[in-house]
Design a protein around this motif. Structure first.
Motif, PDB file in Angstrom:
ATOM      1  N   MET A 180       0.781  -1.042   0.000  1.00  0.00           N
ATOM      2  CA  MET A 180       0.008   0.217  -0.112  1.00  0.00           C
ATOM      3  C   MET A 180       0.898   1.207  -0.112  1.00  0.00           C
ATOM      4  SD  MET A 180      -2.999   1.088   2.703  1.00  0.00           S
ATOM      5  CE  MET A 180      -2.387  -0.289   3.993  1.00  0.00           C
ATOM      6  N   ARG A 181       0.641   2.313  -0.808  1.00  0.00           N
ATOM      7  CA  ARG A 181       1.296   3.422  -0.872  1.00  0.00           C
ATOM      8  C   ARG A 181       0.490   4.583  -0.155  1.00  0.00           C
ATOM      9  NH1 ARG A 181       2.263   4.619  -6.444  1.00  0.00           N
ATOM     10  NH2 ARG A 181       3.904   3.247  -6.298  1.00  0.00           N
ATOM     11  N   THR A 182       1.257   5.188   0.804  1.00  0.00           N
ATOM     12  CA  THR A 182       0.670   6.449   1.465  1.00  0.00           C
ATOM     13  C   THR A 182       1.463   7.563   1.249  1.00  0.00           C
ATOM     14  OG1 THR A 182       0.021   5.009   2.923  1.00  0.00           O
ATOM     15  CG2 THR A 182       0.172   7.190   3.704  1.00  0.00           C
ATOM     16  N   CYS A 183       1.097   8.844   0.945  1.00  0.00           N
ATOM     17  CA  CYS A 183       1.776  10.046   0.753  1.00  0.00           C
ATOM     18  C   CYS A 183       1.492  10.981   1.849  1.00  0.00           C
ATOM     19  CB  CYS A 183       1.597  10.567  -0.531  1.00  0.00           C
ATOM     20  SG  CYS A 183       1.892   9.592  -1.963  1.00  0.00           S
ATOM     21  N   LEU A 184       2.560  11.489   2.410  1.00  0.00           N
ATOM     22  CA  LEU A 184       2.504  12.433   3.535  1.00  0.00           C
ATOM     23  C   LEU A 184       3.210  13.790   3.381  1.00  0.00           C
ATOM     24  CD1 LEU A 184       3.428   9.722   6.278  1.00  0.00           C
ATOM     25  CD2 LEU A 184       1.119  10.483   5.637  1.00  0.00           C
ATOM     26  N   ALA A 185       2.767  14.957   3.989  1.00  0.00           N
ATOM     27  CA  ALA A 185       3.325  16.210   3.647  1.00  0.00           C
ATOM     28  C   ALA A 185       3.690  16.845   4.889  1.00  0.00           C
ATOM     29  CB  ALA A 185       2.643  17.181   2.939  1.00  0.00           C
ATOM     30  N   LEU A 186       4.673  17.726   4.917  1.00  0.00           N
ATOM     31  CA  LEU A 186       5.170  18.545   6.050  1.00  0.00           C
ATOM     32  C   LEU A 186       6.077  19.581   5.461  1.00  0.00           C
ATOM     33  CD1 LEU A 186       5.748  17.898   9.537  1.00  0.00           C
ATOM     34  CD2 LEU A 186       7.900  17.220   8.801  1.00  0.00           C
ATOM     35  N   ASP A 187       6.329  20.812   6.265  1.00  0.00           N
ATOM     36  CA  ASP A 187       6.993  21.719   5.969  1.00  0.00           C
ATOM     37  C   ASP A 187       8.310  21.770   6.760  1.00  0.00           C
ATOM     38  OD1 ASP A 187       5.609  22.808   3.896  1.00  0.00           O
ATOM     39  OD2 ASP A 187       4.670  24.531   5.197  1.00  0.00           O
ATOM     40  N   LEU A 188       9.391  21.988   6.143  1.00  0.00           N
ATOM     41  CA  LEU A 188      10.591  22.471   6.999  1.00  0.00           C
ATOM     42  C   LEU A 188      10.553  24.004   7.656  1.00  0.00           C
ATOM     43  CD1 LEU A 188      13.383  20.592   4.996  1.00  0.00           C
ATOM     44  CD2 LEU A 188      12.567  19.969   7.022  1.00  0.00           C
ATOM     45  N   LYS A 189      11.114  24.379   8.332  1.00  0.00           N
ATOM     46  CA  LYS A 189      11.260  25.572   8.727  1.00  0.00           C
ATOM     47  C   LYS A 189      12.005  26.471   7.546  1.00  0.00           C
ATOM     48  CE  LYS A 189      10.815  25.003  13.772  1.00  0.00           C
ATOM     49  NZ  LYS A 189      11.713  24.614  14.913  1.00  0.00           N
ATOM     50  N   ASN A 190      11.290  27.400   7.273  1.00  0.00           N
ATOM     51  CA  ASN A 190      11.879  28.332   5.928  1.00  0.00           C
ATOM     52  C   ASN A 190      13.339  28.717   6.173  1.00  0.00           C
ATOM     53  OD1 ASN A 190      12.043  29.014   3.483  1.00  0.00           O
ATOM     54  ND2 ASN A 190      10.328  30.352   3.489  1.00  0.00           N
ATOM     55  N   ASP A 191      14.449  28.068   6.382  1.00  0.00           N
ATOM     56  CA  ASP A 191      15.634  28.770   6.717  1.00  0.00           C
ATOM     57  C   ASP A 191      16.584  27.859   6.068  1.00  0.00           C
ATOM     58  OD1 ASP A 191      18.280  28.883   8.108  1.00  0.00           O
ATOM     59  OD2 ASP A 191      17.202  29.403   9.768  1.00  0.00           O
ATOM     60  N   PRO A 192      17.493  28.523   5.009  1.00  0.00           N
ATOM     61  CA  PRO A 192      18.242  27.733   4.311  1.00  0.00           C
ATOM     62  C   PRO A 192      19.257  26.817   4.966  1.00  0.00           C
ATOM     63  CG  PRO A 192      18.024  29.969   3.322  1.00  0.00           C
ATOM     64  CD  PRO A 192      17.249  29.935   4.627  1.00  0.00           C
ATOM     65  N   VAL A 193      19.736  27.389   6.172  1.00  0.00           N
ATOM     66  CA  VAL A 193      20.710  26.506   6.914  1.00  0.00           C
ATOM     67  C   VAL A 193      20.181  25.337   7.468  1.00  0.00           C
ATOM     68  CG1 VAL A 193      22.305  26.790   8.972  1.00  0.00           C
ATOM     69  CG2 VAL A 193      22.240  28.593   6.912  1.00  0.00           C
TER      70      VAL A 193
ATOM     71  N   ILE B  16      12.864   1.618  10.529  1.00  0.00           N
ATOM     72  CA  ILE B  16      11.852   1.820   9.663  1.00  0.00           C
ATOM     73  C   ILE B  16      11.487   0.403   8.935  1.00  0.00           C
ATOM     74  CG2 ILE B  16      11.391   2.763   7.534  1.00  0.00           C
ATOM     75  CD1 ILE B  16      13.076   5.344   8.441  1.00  0.00           C
ATOM     76  N   ARG B  17      12.437  -0.136   8.743  1.00  0.00           N
ATOM     77  CA  ARG B  17      12.360  -1.580   8.117  1.00  0.00           C
ATOM     78  C   ARG B  17      11.715  -2.487   9.048  1.00  0.00           C
ATOM     79  NH1 ARG B  17      14.641  -3.291   3.008  1.00  0.00           N
ATOM     80  NH2 ARG B  17      13.700  -1.810   1.698  1.00  0.00           N
ATOM     81  N   GLU B  18      12.057  -2.368  10.263  1.00  0.00           N
ATOM     82  CA  GLU B  18      11.732  -3.658  11.358  1.00  0.00           C
ATOM     83  C   GLU B  18      10.166  -3.212  11.551  1.00  0.00           C
ATOM     84  OE1 GLU B  18      14.111  -3.667  14.786  1.00  0.00           O
ATOM     85  OE2 GLU B  18      15.855  -3.451  13.829  1.00  0.00           O
ATOM     86  N   GLY B  19       9.681  -1.979  11.447  1.00  0.00           N
ATOM     87  CA  GLY B  19       8.377  -1.428  11.630  1.00  0.00           C
ATOM     88  C   GLY B  19       7.510  -1.997  10.599  1.00  0.00           C
ATOM     89  N   GLY B  20       7.966  -2.498   9.595  1.00  0.00           N
ATOM     90  CA  GLY B  20       7.114  -2.857   8.520  1.00  0.00           C
ATOM     91  C   GLY B  20       7.109  -2.236   7.244  1.00  0.00           C
ATOM     92  N   ILE B  21       7.874  -1.083   7.117  1.00  0.00           N
ATOM     93  CA  ILE B  21       7.816  -0.172   5.764  1.00  0.00           C
ATOM     94  C   ILE B  21       8.677  -0.540   4.865  1.00  0.00           C
ATOM     95  CG2 ILE B  21       8.597   2.187   5.063  1.00  0.00           C
ATOM     96  CD1 ILE B  21       7.276   3.190   7.664  1.00  0.00           C
ATOM     97  N   VAL B  22       8.325  -1.148   3.668  1.00  0.00           N
ATOM     98  CA  VAL B  22       9.113  -1.728   2.491  1.00  0.00           C
ATOM     99  C   VAL B  22       9.896  -0.516   1.931  1.00  0.00           C
ATOM    100  CG1 VAL B  22       8.801  -2.557   0.366  1.00  0.00           C
ATOM    101  CG2 VAL B  22       7.340  -3.460   2.319  1.00  0.00           C
ATOM    102  N   ASP B  23       9.473   0.537   1.700  1.00  0.00           N
ATOM    103  CA  ASP B  23      10.273   1.661   1.295  1.00  0.00           C
ATOM    104  C   ASP B  23       9.677   2.828   1.560  1.00  0.00           C
ATOM    105  OD1 ASP B  23      12.048   2.651  -0.465  1.00  0.00           O
ATOM    106  OD2 ASP B  23      10.928   2.901  -2.315  1.00  0.00           O
ATOM    107  N   MET B  24      10.648   3.991   1.601  1.00  0.00           N
ATOM    108  CA  MET B  24      10.073   5.210   2.395  1.00  0.00           C
ATOM    109  C   MET B  24      10.997   6.243   1.267  1.00  0.00           C
ATOM    110  SD  MET B  24      10.715   7.175   5.889  1.00  0.00           S
ATOM    111  CE  MET B  24       9.427   6.100   6.697  1.00  0.00           C
TER     112      MET B  24
ATOM    113  N   GLU C  20       5.527   3.042   1.324  1.00  0.00           N
ATOM    114  CA  GLU C  20       5.388   1.485   0.773  1.00  0.00           C
ATOM    115  C   GLU C  20       5.053   0.534   1.831  1.00  0.00           C
ATOM    116  OE1 GLU C  20       3.928   0.785  -2.260  1.00  0.00           O
ATOM    117  OE2 GLU C  20       4.670   2.844  -3.064  1.00  0.00           O
ATOM    118  N   THR C  21       3.854   0.158   2.265  1.00  0.00           N
ATOM    119  CA  THR C  21       3.691  -1.029   3.229  1.00  0.00           C
ATOM    120  C   THR C  21       3.027  -2.060   2.694  1.00  0.00           C
ATOM    121  OG1 THR C  21       1.774  -0.208   3.945  1.00  0.00           O
ATOM    122  CG2 THR C  21       3.499   0.627   5.013  1.00  0.00           C
TER     123      THR C  21
ATOM    124  N   ALA D 243       2.554   0.936  11.482  1.00  0.00           N
ATOM    125  CA  ALA D 243       3.991   1.017  11.034  1.00  0.00           C
ATOM    126  C   ALA D 243       4.725   1.776  12.058  1.00  0.00           C
ATOM    127  CB  ALA D 243       4.252   1.197   9.736  1.00  0.00           C
ATOM    128  N   PHE D 244       4.287   3.334  12.017  1.00  0.00           N
ATOM    129  CA  PHE D 244       4.735   4.344  12.947  1.00  0.00           C
ATOM    130  C   PHE D 244       4.693   3.877  14.308  1.00  0.00           C
ATOM    131  CE2 PHE D 244       4.164   7.851   9.777  1.00  0.00           C
ATOM    132  CZ  PHE D 244       5.232   7.469   9.177  1.00  0.00           C
TER     133      PHE D 244
END
Length: 116
Positions: free
Chosen positions: A1-14, A36-44, A58-59, A68-69
């Motif tokens: 199963m494929r899951t897509c997630l989103a998040l922002d980084l703090k907007n600081d180039p460093v 990550i693998r032991e938790g059952g995630i096949v690919d990230m 991918e799980t 998985a998380f």
């Protein structure tokens, strides 16, 4: 199963450069990809544009990303990594309560439109 997630980084180039550096081979704590693998995630995979991050996970069909998380969070150094890496990140306003990475809704799949 494929899951897509989103998040922002703090907007600081460093900070963004430090975040990318920590995710390059040889710079991430070795327990993290192992966990990550032991938790059952096949690919990230994580992609970035500007300060926006997109994670594709991918799980197996019988395992949700949430499950998985939960498994991963109980493994060695995973919670410590999450706290450490959290200094670079900021939740999206669309994130649900208790959700760090916001789950994205699928709106198109080519497979569903092919009628061969």
């Amino acid at each position: 199963m494929r899951t897509c997630l989103a998040l922002d980084l703090k907007n600081d180039p460093v900070l963004i450069e430090q975040y990318e550096h920590l995710h390059r081979p040889g710079h991430m704590w070795p327990e993290i990809p192992q966990g990550i693998r032991e938790g059952g995630i096949v690919d990230m995979q994580i992609y970035r544009i500007g300060n926006h991050l997109f994670m594709i996970i991918e799980t197996p069909d019988n395992l949700t990303v949430s499950e998985a998380f939960q498994r991963i969070g109980k493994l060695l150094r995973q919670a410590e990594w999450a706290t450490f890496i959290g200094q670079f990140q900021q939740r999206l306003p669309e994130a649900q309560p208790g959700e760090h990475w916001a789950e994205m809704k699928a709106v198109f799949s080519l497979q569903e439109h092919i009628t061969e």
